[in-house]
Design a protein around this motif. Sequence first.
Motif, short mmCIF file in Angstrom:
data_model
loop_
_atom_site.label_atom_id
_atom_site.label_comp_id
_atom_site.label_asym_id
_atom_site.label_seq_id
_atom_site.Cartn_x
_atom_site.Cartn_y
_atom_site.Cartn_z
N GLN A 58 0.86 -1.18 0.00
CA GLN A 58 0.00 0.00 0.00
C GLN A 58 0.89 1.22 0.00
N ALA A 59 0.58 2.19 -0.85
CA ALA A 59 1.37 3.42 -0.92
C ALA A 59 0.48 4.57 -1.38
N ARG A 60 0.83 5.78 -0.91
CA ARG A 60 0.08 6.96 -1.30
C ARG A 60 0.95 8.02 -1.97
N SER A 61 2.25 7.98 -1.70
CA SER A 61 3.11 9.02 -2.25
C SER A 61 4.50 8.45 -2.48
N GLY A 62 5.22 9.04 -3.44
CA GLY A 62 6.57 8.61 -3.71
C GLY A 62 6.63 7.22 -4.32
N GLY A 63 7.83 6.70 -4.45
CA GLY A 63 8.04 5.35 -4.95
C GLY A 63 8.74 4.53 -3.90
N GLY A 64 9.65 3.66 -4.33
CA GLY A 64 10.43 2.92 -3.36
C GLY A 64 10.40 1.43 -3.57
N ALA A 65 11.44 0.77 -3.06
CA ALA A 65 11.58 -0.68 -3.22
C ALA A 65 10.58 -1.42 -2.35
N LEU A 66 9.99 -2.47 -2.90
CA LEU A 66 9.16 -3.38 -2.13
C LEU A 66 9.99 -4.59 -1.70
N PHE A 67 10.73 -5.15 -2.65
CA PHE A 67 11.48 -6.39 -2.41
C PHE A 67 12.76 -6.36 -3.23
N GLU A 68 13.83 -6.87 -2.64
CA GLU A 68 15.05 -7.11 -3.41
C GLU A 68 15.79 -8.30 -2.85
N ALA A 69 16.29 -9.14 -3.75
CA ALA A 69 17.23 -10.21 -3.39
C ALA A 69 18.39 -10.05 -4.35
N ALA A 70 19.54 -9.63 -3.85
CA ALA A 70 20.65 -9.26 -4.74
C ALA A 70 21.98 -9.76 -4.21
N GLY A 71 22.84 -10.12 -5.15
CA GLY A 71 24.22 -10.46 -4.85
C GLY A 71 25.13 -9.41 -5.43
N ARG A 72 26.39 -9.76 -5.60
CA ARG A 72 27.35 -8.79 -6.12
C ARG A 72 27.04 -8.42 -7.57
N ASP A 73 26.64 -9.41 -8.35
CA ASP A 73 26.44 -9.17 -9.78
C ASP A 73 25.07 -9.60 -10.29
N ALA A 74 24.17 -9.99 -9.42
CA ALA A 74 22.88 -10.50 -9.88
C ALA A 74 21.81 -10.21 -8.86
N GLY A 75 20.56 -10.29 -9.30
CA GLY A 75 19.48 -10.10 -8.34
C GLY A 75 18.14 -9.86 -9.01
N VAL A 76 17.11 -9.80 -8.17
CA VAL A 76 15.75 -9.49 -8.62
C VAL A 76 15.22 -8.36 -7.75
N HIS A 77 14.51 -7.43 -8.37
CA HIS A 77 14.10 -6.20 -7.70
C HIS A 77 12.67 -5.85 -8.10
#
Length: 291
Positions: A41-60
């Motif tokens: 739920q959000a009303r203003s701005g943006g921003g990350a919900l979820f991230e799983a990241a390594g040094r050179d890879a990940g999902v966002h």
Amino acid sequence: MTTTTAVKTSSVLCFDGQSTWVECGALELPSGDYTVEAWFQARSGGGALFEAAGRDAGVHLALDESGALACVHAASPAPDQRVSFITPASYRDGQWHHAAIVKGGEVLTLFVDGSPQGIVSGARPLSGPLSMSLGRRARAAQPSRGLRGALAEVRVWGRARSGEDVRGGLGSSLSGAEAELLRYYRLGDGRGKLARDHAAPGAAGTVHGTYVWREVPVAWAADQGTVRPAATSETAALAQPESPALRHRSRDRDQTSENTTGLQDYGHWKHLYRERDTSGDPPFRRGRIWA
């Protein structure tokens, strides 16, 4: 015919858009396929919900500056190893929405409220250990990328769930013992600095920064077995915590990692952002996620 049940009360974790985030530790995806689900739920701005990241890879998964959902899957820093897309609609409307990223083989699909909003091919397997976080980028503090809003029912599966599976799970909570359920943060039973993981009890998340566990009304409506958000009698300003009694500050100082996730170097957000008109805040809505 739609039947609305009595309103229930539950807690959700609210993020201030700057310092709040949940550190969830290491995440492994043994099969290479995965499904990530979250109510937000959000009303203003943006921003990350979820991230799983390594040094050179990940999902966002994040809301961009216009409120659209943006998804990135990167197997390496090379441009041909990254796939991404953005939804045409904005979800910065004060209502609760469900997002699910599904990777099956080399196909990546983004579902919003049970409907596919984007499908792209070329999603290569992720390698190496990943650091998982909620509400902010997995590496060092980046206030401009923090979520201003609330999260609930975050689930990570070690397989690609079908569209039918995603839609079937919208209106109920889980036990935590489901097959291939790797992480499960309900974020509806938390207090203090810990976000309990119901799938892997030893992997409880640590809440950093200024955070609020807020009690909010939850309503649901069922129409021929389909669960969808129903209006409540109140509007909860989740993105703007007010009560000092509910406010906590972490005593732990956020540590800035010198390692790079690779994702921050891609410059993938700038080309995703675009301006879009949004309407004013509607009455607070919430799907039934607690059975």
